[in-house]
Design an enzyme around this catalytic site. Structure first.
Site, PDB file in Angstrom:
ATOM      1  N   ASP A 161     100.509  12.729 -19.139  1.00  0.00           N
ATOM      2  CA  ASP A 161     100.079  12.305 -20.475  1.00  0.00           C
ATOM      3  C   ASP A 161      99.209  11.052 -20.406  1.00  0.00           C
ATOM      4  O   ASP A 161      98.953  10.525 -19.315  1.00  0.00           O
ATOM      5  CB  ASP A 161     101.341  12.111 -21.332  1.00  0.00           C
ATOM      6  CG  ASP A 161     101.131  12.478 -22.791  1.00  0.00           C
ATOM      7  OD1 ASP A 161      99.971  12.533 -23.234  1.00  0.00           O
ATOM      8  OD2 ASP A 161     102.142  12.712 -23.491  1.00  0.00           O
ATOM      9  N   ASP A 212      97.854  16.801 -30.506  1.00  0.00           N
ATOM     10  CA  ASP A 212      99.032  17.685 -30.513  1.00  0.00           C
ATOM     11  C   ASP A 212      98.932  18.751 -31.598  1.00  0.00           C
ATOM     12  O   ASP A 212      98.530  18.476 -32.725  1.00  0.00           O
ATOM     13  CB  ASP A 212     100.301  16.860 -30.759  1.00  0.00           C
ATOM     14  CG  ASP A 212     100.644  16.008 -29.555  1.00  0.00           C
ATOM     15  OD1 ASP A 212      99.862  15.990 -28.582  1.00  0.00           O
ATOM     16  OD2 ASP A 212     101.705  15.356 -29.584  1.00  0.00           O
TER      17      ASP A 212
HETATM   18  C1  GLA Z   1     102.058  13.464 -26.358  1.00  0.00           C
HETATM   19  C2  GLA Z   1     101.666  14.839 -25.861  1.00  0.00           C
HETATM   20  C3  GLA Z   1     102.698  15.853 -26.322  1.00  0.00           C
HETATM   21  C4  GLA Z   1     104.081  15.465 -25.806  1.00  0.00           C
HETATM   22  C5  GLA Z   1     104.421  14.040 -26.244  1.00  0.00           C
HETATM   23  C6  GLA Z   1     105.677  13.536 -25.568  1.00  0.00           C
HETATM   24  O1  GLA Z   1     101.988  13.381 -27.750  1.00  0.00           O
HETATM   25  O2  GLA Z   1     100.387  15.193 -26.303  1.00  0.00           O
HETATM   26  O3  GLA Z   1     102.355  17.149 -25.883  1.00  0.00           O
HETATM   27  O4  GLA Z   1     104.085  15.581 -24.402  1.00  0.00           O
HETATM   28  O5  GLA Z   1     103.375  13.135 -25.932  1.00  0.00           O
HETATM   29  O6  GLA Z   1     105.988  12.235 -25.949  1.00  0.00           O
END
Ligand code: GLA
Length: 395
Positions: free
Chosen positions: A155, A211
């Protein structure tokens, strides 16, 4: 003499501690993710609420539900499995939630014939505030390899002024140095255009968007509905191919925020996009309808087509769209997509598929599982609101 030199080589290798047989030294697998990865990830449904019992049950369910048989392979824990670093800087899994440790968990998943994935972050902290990988890349990669990790989602939270390309190159080098083939999932949300450099630094997939949320459309603070992520794929098609895929984020199929029709569209469109198919629902309690969507082998075969050419939107008129993708056998996969609120006919012309106008071709419906007959020049079907008709067109 020949025998002697083999013996001498064996003894020398033994003395200097080098492995003698090929299977002792797993080579870096250049063939990682030849088709888009398929599996399950904990985040969309469970967020930080992960533990080893649940991961066991999810691996069991992946087998029992027929998901494994349909091609799903990776069981991936997202954020929140890690709590701290020890005095040597080693990452420490949550001892309450993972009392048996990560190696035992990976062993459990492997014993089911599945693969195991974890999550970390290129910055100092993960998005949920757990310890990130910054400055510990090689140490973490060795730890992951010792547990038997097959997939790392990396990430981009708490990265300050870090350069994305350099940061992902570092973690790929660290994974390679571990000697274990590990899929690298770049989760940088598309900010620094990872499609331009992701493959070069050894990323096997890269998020192209923020997301996803379990909604048809719209954008909230950090997440967007399925249609928003879909639209962001337009123009990125040529960057995807075997070993390196655009990732419009994990599936929301079965999480309850969309209708089954909308989930069917979500799944069909992800397949035409050659997107990774990472389920994000509770595999232990799927309705028959959701299971049927996630395990539709004809649609999965489109996603997994060995040519690895991402589909594109070849026509759009208001709420009506046609998405198409060339397949390895010379045929085309086609999604007729109706984003609108009433049923509409949608017609695809062969020229939109780059076929000669009057070529006779067999059309097969991938949701009805039946041949619709031979057509010349065009095929048309009524498409319900928020639904798709997904077919192959085979000359
Ligand atoms: C980010 C990523 C998500 C998930 C969260 C976890 O937002 O884009 O897919 O992995 O972190 O905290």
């Amino acid at each position: 003499m020949k025998q002697f030199s083999f013996l001498a080589a064996f003894l020398m290798a033994f003395l200097i501690g080098a492995p003698v047989f090929a299977q002792d030294t797993p080579a870096i697998d250049k063939g990682l993710a030849p088709t888009p990865p398929m599996g399950w990830n904990s985040w969309n449904k469970f967020g930080c609420n992960v533990n080893e019992q649940m991961i066991h049950e999810m691996a069991d369910a992946m087998v029992a539900s027929g998901m494994k048989d349909a091609g799903y392979q990776y069981v991936n824990i997202d954020d929140c499995w890690q709590v701290s670093r020890d005095k040597n800087g080693n990452i420490v899994p949550d001892p309450q939630r993972f009392p048996s440790g990560m190696k035992a968990l990976a062993d459990y998943v492997h014993a089911k014939g599945l693969k195991f994935g974890v999550y970390s972050d290129a910055g100092t902290k993960t998005c949920a505030g757990r310890p990130g990988g910054r400055g510990h890349e090689f140490q973490d990669a060795l730890m992951y390899a010792s547990w038997g990790v097959d997939y790392l989602k990396y990430d981009w939270c708490s990265t300050g002024t870090q350069n994305a390309e350099a940061s992902y190159k570092t973690i790929r080098e660290a994974l390679n140095a571990s000697g274990r083939p590990i899929v690298l999932s770049i989760c940088e949300w598309g900010t620094a255009k990872p499609w331009l450099w992701g493959a070069q630094v050894g990323g096997n997939l890269w998020r192209t968007t923020g997301d996803i949320m379990d909604k048809w459309d719209g954008t909230e603070k950090y997440s967007s509905g399925m249609l928003v992520n879909l639209d962001k794929q337009v123009g990125l098609e040529s960057f995807a191919g075997p070993g390196h895929w655009n990732d419009p984020d994990m599936l929301e199929v079965g999480n309850g925020g969309m209708t089954n029709t909308e989930y069917r569209s979500h799944f069909s469109l992800w397949a035409i996009l050659a997107a990774p198919l990472i389920a994000g629902n509770d595999l232990r309690s799927m309705t028959p309808e959701i299971k049927e969507i996630l395990t539709n082998k004809e649609v999965i075969a489109i996603d997994q087509d060995p040519l690895g050419r991402e589909g594109r939107r070849v026509w759009k008129d208001g709420d009506l769209e046609i998405w198409a993708r060339p397949l390895a056998d010379g045929s085309r996969a086609v999604v007729l997509f109706n984003r609108g609120t009433s049923e509409q006919p949608i017609k695809v012309n062969w020229t939109q598929l780059e076929y000669p106008a009057h070529l006779p071709a067999t059309v097969r419906d991938l949701w009805q599982h039946k041949e619709l007959g031979k057509f010349s020049g065009e095929f048309s079907a009524p498409v319900a609101s928020h639904d798709v008709v997904m077919v192959t067109v085979k000359p």
